[in-house]
Design a protein around this motif. Structure first.
Motif, mmCIF file in Angstrom:
data_model
loop_
_atom_site.group_PDB
_atom_site.id
_atom_site.type_symbol
_atom_site.label_atom_id
_atom_site.label_comp_id
_atom_site.label_asym_id
_atom_site.label_seq_id
_atom_site.Cartn_x
_atom_site.Cartn_y
_atom_site.Cartn_z
ATOM 1 N N ASP A 187 12.901 4.192 15.054
ATOM 2 C CA ASP A 187 11.475 4.415 14.877
ATOM 3 C C ASP A 187 10.706 3.304 15.574
ATOM 4 N N GLY A 188 10.577 2.162 14.953
ATOM 5 C CA GLY A 188 9.843 1.054 15.542
ATOM 6 C C GLY A 188 9.403 0.106 14.454
ATOM 7 N N VAL A 189 9.114 -1.121 14.849
ATOM 8 C CA VAL A 189 8.677 -2.150 13.906
ATOM 9 C C VAL A 189 7.248 -2.535 14.254
ATOM 10 N N PRO A 190 6.321 -2.454 13.312
ATOM 11 C CA PRO A 190 4.929 -2.795 13.617
ATOM 12 C C PRO A 190 4.766 -4.290 13.869
ATOM 13 N N ASP A 191 3.976 -4.624 14.870
ATOM 14 C CA ASP A 191 3.746 -6.017 15.234
ATOM 15 C C ASP A 191 2.521 -6.536 14.496
ATOM 16 N N GLY A 192 2.756 -7.095 13.315
ATOM 17 C CA GLY A 192 1.658 -7.660 12.554
ATOM 18 C C GLY A 192 1.781 -7.403 11.071
ATOM 19 N N PHE A 193 0.824 -7.918 10.330
ATOM 20 C CA PHE A 193 0.787 -7.821 8.870
ATOM 21 C C PHE A 193 0.185 -6.482 8.439
ATOM 22 N N TYR A 194 0.713 -5.938 7.353
ATOM 23 C CA TYR A 194 0.099 -4.758 6.739
ATOM 24 C C TYR A 194 0.407 -4.759 5.247
ATOM 25 N N THR A 195 -0.271 -3.909 4.501
ATOM 26 C CA THR A 195 0.001 -3.765 3.078
ATOM 27 C C THR A 195 0.357 -2.322 2.756
ATOM 28 N N VAL A 196 1.043 -2.167 1.633
ATOM 29 C CA VAL A 196 1.378 -0.846 1.100
ATOM 30 C C VAL A 196 0.703 -0.714 -0.256
ATOM 31 N N GLY A 197 -0.215 0.233 -0.352
ATOM 32 C CA GLY A 197 -0.866 0.534 -1.622
ATOM 33 C C GLY A 197 -0.171 1.691 -2.312
ATOM 34 N N ASP A 198 -0.715 2.086 -3.441
ATOM 35 C CA ASP A 198 -0.142 3.145 -4.264
ATOM 36 C C ASP A 198 -0.882 4.449 -3.984
ATOM 37 N N THR A 199 -0.154 5.475 -3.594
ATOM 38 C CA THR A 199 -0.761 6.784 -3.342
ATOM 39 C C THR A 199 -1.562 7.262 -4.551
ATOM 40 N N GLU A 200 -1.067 6.969 -5.758
ATOM 41 C CA GLU A 200 -1.730 7.439 -6.976
ATOM 42 C C GLU A 200 -2.887 6.536 -7.400
ATOM 43 N N ASN A 201 -2.937 5.315 -6.866
ATOM 44 C CA ASN A 201 -3.987 4.364 -7.243
ATOM 45 C C ASN A 201 -4.222 3.427 -6.055
ATOM 46 N N PRO A 202 -4.839 3.925 -4.986
ATOM 47 C CA PRO A 202 -4.838 3.185 -3.717
ATOM 48 C C PRO A 202 -5.697 1.932 -3.684
ATOM 49 N N GLN A 203 -6.794 1.888 -4.428
ATOM 50 C CA GLN A 203 -7.679 0.718 -4.464
ATOM 51 C C GLN A 203 -7.994 0.210 -3.047
ATOM 52 N N PRO A 204 -8.672 1.008 -2.231
ATOM 53 C CA PRO A 204 -8.885 0.639 -0.827
ATOM 54 C C PRO A 204 -9.676 -0.656 -0.622
ATOM 55 N N GLU A 205 -10.660 -0.926 -1.463
ATOM 56 C CA GLU A 205 -11.430 -2.161 -1.290
ATOM 57 C C GLU A 205 -10.582 -3.389 -1.614
ATOM 58 N N PHE A 206 -9.724 -3.273 -2.577
ATOM 59 C CA PHE A 206 -8.775 -4.336 -2.907
ATOM 60 C C PHE A 206 -7.847 -4.605 -1.720
ATOM 61 N N GLN A 207 -7.309 -3.538 -1.134
ATOM 62 C CA GLN A 207 -6.426 -3.711 0.028
ATOM 63 C C GLN A 207 -7.188 -4.331 1.200
ATOM 64 N N LYS A 208 -8.427 -3.914 1.386
ATOM 65 C CA LYS A 208 -9.237 -4.458 2.483
ATOM 66 C C LYS A 208 -9.467 -5.951 2.300
ATOM 67 N N ALA A 209 -9.704 -6.368 1.065
ATOM 68 C CA ALA A 209 -9.918 -7.795 0.805
ATOM 69 C C ALA A 209 -8.688 -8.609 1.180
ATOM 70 N N ILE A 210 -7.513 -8.050 0.954
ATOM 71 C CA ILE A 210 -6.277 -8.741 1.332
ATOM 72 C C ILE A 210 -6.163 -8.834 2.847
ATOM 73 N N ILE A 211 -6.402 -7.722 3.530
ATOM 74 C CA ILE A 211 -6.333 -7.713 4.990
ATOM 75 C C ILE A 211 -7.321 -8.714 5.579
ATOM 76 N N ASP A 212 -8.539 -8.740 5.061
ATOM 77 C CA ASP A 212 -9.556 -9.648 5.589
ATOM 78 C C ASP A 212 -9.166 -11.105 5.375
ATOM 79 N N SER A 213 -8.491 -11.389 4.283
ATOM 80 C CA SER A 213 -8.037 -12.754 4.027
ATOM 81 C C SER A 213 -6.899 -13.138 4.966
#
Length: 307
Positions: free
Chosen positions: A198-224
């Motif tokens: 497949d391939g390996v992504p070059d960089g940081f990412y997060t995995v949220g919960d499909t049932e409870n994604p909390q997009p603003e929470f994930q965005k705050a982590i990415i921005d940090s």
């Protein structure tokens, strides 16, 4: 065109039996020491934290004690933050990033939260630099009742014994080149399946919960984290490791149904971090810093929500 690969152990298309699993175990070697590299860092924190030994792995109970670090003056009126690292022991910054957070950052959040950190859930995996345990079991697909993974079972029992509401769970991981070169091919061979690269992504990412994604929470982590290291872009299909990108650097998994570590609680805010240590744009220190930045971004966001 994506290529197929055959793993050197086993017969293509046939799941492994005891003989193949023994062959796999026989070719693993100790490459670093949990007792020398990790445990002294844990013990150095006992001046400021309570240390809990919540078990030991039966492979060698003297070599593989399991520890959690807890903030002092536990107050059941405060929400609980759970940080886990080294569920996949080979993912180095998950272990040392958790310890770095404890050493340098946890105190500033202890007025608002009870914090418990399990920095190295899979010490055997840490030593042999592998995803599995000696029984060819992936701890991070084994968080369920009567788990075949001692690593997962011990952690779940510890977490279930904690007092107070677990509001936040941050599980620290890495995605490495060896995922594609070794660990995914081994998994498909073990299960009698064909591995297709497949391939390996070059960089940081997060995995949220499909049932409870909390997009603003994930965005705050990415921005940090973007202040420390680069964020993984989507591939040509708009995916990261085969999952659709929900926003920059964020994908979602059904955590509980996949029996992943970040699904072991009913926390409101959960994330799995994924650092990419094999990039020529980062150092090991930056990888640890990225894990710390992820935790900081997560907790800063939650504190704002709590007012």
């Amino acid at each position: 065109m994506k290529r197929e690969h055959n793993y050197p152990i086993g017969t293509p298309g046939k799941p492994w039996g005891d003989e193949e699993k023994a062959q796999w175990l026989a070719q693993t070697t100790i490459k670093r020491s949990y007792l020398e590299e990790v445990v002294p860092k844990i013990n150095a924190l006992t001046a400021d934290f309570d240390l809990l030994q919540y078990g030991a792995l039966s492979y060698d109970v003297e070599k593989y004690p399991l520890f959690a670090i807890k903030t002092r003056n536990w107050d059941n009126n405060k929400p609980v933050v759970l940080v886990t690292g080294g569920v996949h022991g080979y993912e180095t910054s998950g272990v040392h990033g958790a310890l770095q957070f404890a050493e340098t950052q946890a105190a500033q959040y202890s007025d608002s939260f009870n914090i418990v950190i399990a920095p190295c859930v899979s010490p055997w995996g840490y030593e042999v630099i592998n995803r599995w345990n000696p029984n060819t079991v992936d701890p991070n697909r084994s968080f369920y009742a009567d788990s075949p993974s001692e690593e997962a079972d011990n952690l779940m029992k510890m977490v279930n014994g904690l007092e107070g509401e677990i509001l936040v769970h941050i599980d620290l991981h890495e995605t490495t080149d060896s995922d594609e070169l070794e660990f995914r091919p081994a998994r498909e061979a073990r299960d009698g399946k064909v591995f297709i690269e497949d391939g390996v992504p070059d960089g940081f990412y997060t995995v949220g919960d499909t049932e409870n994604p909390q997009p603003e929470f994930q965005k705050a982590i990415i921005d940090s984290v973007r202040k420390v290291t680069h964020i993984a872009p989507p591939d040509a299909d708009g995916n990261i490791i085969g999952s659709p990108v929900q926003q920059e650097g964020v994908i979602n998994y059904p955590l509980k149904s996949l029996s992943l570590c970040n699904g072991i609680t009913d926390c409101r805010y959960g994330t799995t971090t994924e650092v990419y240590p094999d990039s020529d744009r980062v150092t090991p220190e930056q990888c640890n810093d990225a894990q710390v930045a992820a935790i900081n971004g997560a907790l800063d966001y939650v504190m704002k929500q709590l007012g």
